[in-house]
Scaffold this motif. Structure first.
Motif, mmCIF file in Angstrom:
data_model
loop_
_atom_site.group_PDB
_atom_site.id
_atom_site.type_symbol
_atom_site.label_atom_id
_atom_site.label_comp_id
_atom_site.label_asym_id
_atom_site.label_seq_id
_atom_site.Cartn_x
_atom_site.Cartn_y
_atom_site.Cartn_z
ATOM 1 N N TYR A 95 0.814 -1.258 -0.112
ATOM 2 C CA TYR A 95 0.015 0.150 0.047
ATOM 3 C C TYR A 95 0.748 1.316 -0.169
ATOM 4 O O TYR A 95 2.023 1.197 0.395
ATOM 5 C CB TYR A 95 -0.916 0.106 1.020
ATOM 6 N N GLN A 96 0.362 2.431 -0.597
ATOM 7 C CA GLN A 96 1.053 3.683 -0.710
ATOM 8 C C GLN A 96 1.179 4.415 0.667
ATOM 9 O O GLN A 96 2.405 4.658 0.953
ATOM 10 C CB GLN A 96 0.594 4.451 -1.750
ATOM 11 N N ARG A 97 0.199 4.308 1.155
ATOM 12 C CA ARG A 97 0.458 5.263 2.614
ATOM 13 C C ARG A 97 -0.504 4.811 3.672
ATOM 14 O O ARG A 97 -1.713 4.141 3.468
ATOM 15 C CB ARG A 97 -0.285 6.840 2.225
ATOM 16 N N ALA A 98 -0.187 4.882 4.619
ATOM 17 C CA ALA A 98 -1.116 4.705 6.021
ATOM 18 C C ALA A 98 -1.206 5.775 6.990
ATOM 19 O O ALA A 98 -0.214 6.522 7.134
ATOM 20 C CB ALA A 98 -0.483 3.333 6.712
ATOM 21 N N ARG A 99 -2.624 5.858 7.431
ATOM 22 C CA ARG A 99 -2.517 6.931 8.332
ATOM 23 C C ARG A 99 -3.515 6.295 9.716
ATOM 24 O O ARG A 99 -4.293 5.389 9.460
ATOM 25 C CB ARG A 99 -3.652 8.015 7.759
ATOM 26 N N THR A 100 -3.112 6.939 10.874
ATOM 27 C CA THR A 100 -3.836 6.020 12.059
ATOM 28 C C THR A 100 -4.428 7.239 12.918
ATOM 29 O O THR A 100 -3.778 8.219 13.271
ATOM 30 C CB THR A 100 -2.793 5.353 12.578
ATOM 31 N N ALA A 101 -5.447 6.951 13.719
ATOM 32 C CA ALA A 101 -5.927 7.973 14.731
ATOM 33 C C ALA A 101 -5.304 7.895 16.058
ATOM 34 O O ALA A 101 -4.968 8.854 16.189
ATOM 35 C CB ALA A 101 -7.416 7.772 14.879
ATOM 36 N N VAL A 102 -4.927 6.940 16.566
ATOM 37 C CA VAL A 102 -4.421 6.843 17.851
ATOM 38 C C VAL A 102 -3.237 5.752 17.874
ATOM 39 O O VAL A 102 -3.544 4.730 17.160
ATOM 40 C CB VAL A 102 -5.453 6.479 18.951
ATOM 41 N N ARG A 103 -2.600 5.874 18.928
ATOM 42 C CA ARG A 103 -1.552 4.840 19.386
ATOM 43 C C ARG A 103 -2.385 3.513 19.958
ATOM 44 O O ARG A 103 -3.293 3.852 20.638
ATOM 45 C CB ARG A 103 -0.588 5.175 20.247
ATOM 46 N N TYR A 104 -1.794 2.390 19.654
ATOM 47 C CA TYR A 104 -2.502 1.264 20.513
ATOM 48 C C TYR A 104 -2.032 1.106 21.801
ATOM 49 O O TYR A 104 -1.171 0.393 22.050
ATOM 50 C CB TYR A 104 -2.182 -0.195 19.393
ATOM 51 N N ASP A 105 -2.738 1.709 22.822
ATOM 52 C CA ASP A 105 -2.248 1.677 24.323
ATOM 53 C C ASP A 105 -3.424 1.112 24.829
ATOM 54 O O ASP A 105 -4.290 0.468 24.047
ATOM 55 C CB ASP A 105 -1.905 3.140 24.612
ATOM 56 N N ASP A 106 -3.674 1.349 26.227
ATOM 57 C CA ASP A 106 -4.518 0.427 27.141
ATOM 58 C C ASP A 106 -5.920 0.959 26.806
ATOM 59 O O ASP A 106 -6.856 0.029 26.419
ATOM 60 C CB ASP A 106 -4.054 0.658 28.491
ATOM 61 N N VAL A 107 -6.096 2.074 26.582
ATOM 62 C CA VAL A 107 -7.536 2.791 26.235
ATOM 63 C C VAL A 107 -7.913 2.316 24.805
ATOM 64 O O VAL A 107 -9.108 1.998 24.414
ATOM 65 C CB VAL A 107 -7.669 4.394 26.475
ATOM 66 N N ALA A 108 -6.993 2.386 23.930
ATOM 67 C CA ALA A 108 -7.299 2.008 22.460
ATOM 68 C C ALA A 108 -7.668 0.506 22.502
ATOM 69 O O ALA A 108 -8.633 0.261 21.648
ATOM 70 C CB ALA A 108 -6.352 2.632 21.707
ATOM 71 N N ARG A 109 -6.837 -0.075 23.403
ATOM 72 C CA ARG A 109 -7.063 -1.674 23.007
ATOM 73 C C ARG A 109 -8.633 -2.029 23.717
ATOM 74 O O ARG A 109 -9.100 -2.797 22.925
ATOM 75 C CB ARG A 109 -5.954 -2.279 23.997
ATOM 76 N N ALA A 110 -8.883 -1.156 24.875
ATOM 77 C CA ALA A 110 -10.252 -1.253 25.360
ATOM 78 C C ALA A 110 -11.332 -1.013 24.463
ATOM 79 O O ALA A 110 -12.325 -1.886 24.297
ATOM 80 C CB ALA A 110 -10.286 -0.656 26.679
ATOM 81 N N LEU A 111 -11.295 0.006 23.511
ATOM 82 C CA LEU A 111 -12.155 0.458 22.659
ATOM 83 C C LEU A 111 -12.346 -0.604 21.535
ATOM 84 O O LEU A 111 -13.164 -0.834 21.183
ATOM 85 C CB LEU A 111 -11.477 1.888 22.031
ATOM 86 N N VAL A 112 -11.070 -0.975 20.965
ATOM 87 C CA VAL A 112 -11.032 -2.116 19.835
ATOM 88 C C VAL A 112 -11.584 -3.327 20.144
ATOM 89 O O VAL A 112 -12.730 -3.803 19.477
ATOM 90 C CB VAL A 112 -9.648 -2.306 19.488
ATOM 91 N N HIS A 113 -11.405 -3.930 21.219
ATOM 92 C CA HIS A 113 -11.821 -4.870 21.877
ATOM 93 C C HIS A 113 -13.217 -4.973 22.073
ATOM 94 O O HIS A 113 -14.156 -5.958 22.036
ATOM 95 C CB HIS A 113 -11.266 -5.630 23.291
#
Length: 263
Positions: A95-113
């Motif tokens: 892929y050409q480019r990647a963009r991300t909203a947040v780092r995968y930390d404890d809070v982000a992990r809780a949201l994703v799970h």
């Protein structure tokens, strides 16, 4: 009573029963919402709004410039315009480019799970809005959004695709159309959790394919792949290769969270 009358009454009763069940279901959900307040997915404190309290929201690490223009990996200091990260130089993805909203930390992990495994689809609007903000430069020139697909067996067990839920929100925010039928996962794969980088790449090799009846939609198009988390990038790379084989003009990546190694 004639046959037609009997059928009419039977159909009417079935319809009335269905409506009654829907009303009862809605009433039960409303009663549950009143009895049990929404809790923050991270700290479990009662919260008004979209599933994360103000304190935990403040702990999210949003990815802002400066970052690698290719992979979106944040830099500790500003190295100047167009400077690529070591990862982009040493192992550039399909892929050409990647963009991300947040780092995968404890809070982000809780949201994703919570979104992925706990049916917390109410989290998708906030997560999708943050993604649309992070990927604004990609969305400006895109033709379509393609969520990373689940294998049909996993989709049946989970009942929805979290990447599709995020893509629908980004579609509303940006106006770029989602095309969830374009890409298929044609082979069931193991969970990537616990696998090495090389094992992850092998696990997803040949797992994705553009539907034969959708290839014309892909040719010459600029496509953004949507997913929840970027770890090694193996899954997104395999998806991008499948789209490029189908003659996509360019594939970019937009995810909610990414693993960022601390150096």
């Amino acid at each position: 009573m004639d046959v037609e009358a009997s059928r009419f009454i039977s159909s009417y009763l079935r319809g009335a029963l269905g409506v009654g069940r829907q009303v009862l279901s809605r009433a039960a959900r409303l009663a549950l919402d009143i009895a049990l307040p929404t809790l923050c997915v991270s700290c479990r404190e009662p919260v008004d709004g979209e599933g994360v309290c103000a304190a935990c929201w403040a702990r999210l690490s949003f990815i802002e410039r400066p970052y690698c223009p290719r992979l979106g990996i944040p830099f500790v200091y500003d190295p100047g315009p167009d400077m690529l990260s070591m990862e982009a130089i040493a192992s550039p993805p399909a892929y050409q480019r990647a963009r991300t909203a947040v780092r995968y930390d404890d809070v982000a992990r809780a949201l994703v799970h919570a979104l992925k495994y706990q049916d917390r689809t109410d989290l998708a609007p906030a997560m999708g809005r943050w993604m649309a903000r992070a990927g604004s430069e990609l969305l400006a020139g895109a033709d379509m959004l393609v969520p990373v697909p689940l294998h049909w067996r996993r989709a049946w067990r989970r009942r929805y695709n979290q990447s599709g839920a995020l893509a629908r929100i980004i579609e509303r925010q940006s106006g770029v159309k989602m095309r969830g039928e374009v890409l298929r996962r044609v082979r069931a794969t193991e969970q990537q959790i616990g696998l090495s980088r090389a094992q992850r790449a092998t696990n997803v090799q040949g797992a994705f394919q553009v539907s034969p009846d959708r290839q014309a939609e892909v040719q010459g198009r600029r496509i953004i792949l949507i997913d929840d988390v970027l770890t090694s990038g193996a899954t997104l790379d395999a998806c991008a290769r499948a789209l490029l084989r189908a003659k996509a003009a360019q594939v970019d990546v937009l995810v909610f969270a990414r693993v960022v190694e601390i150096r």
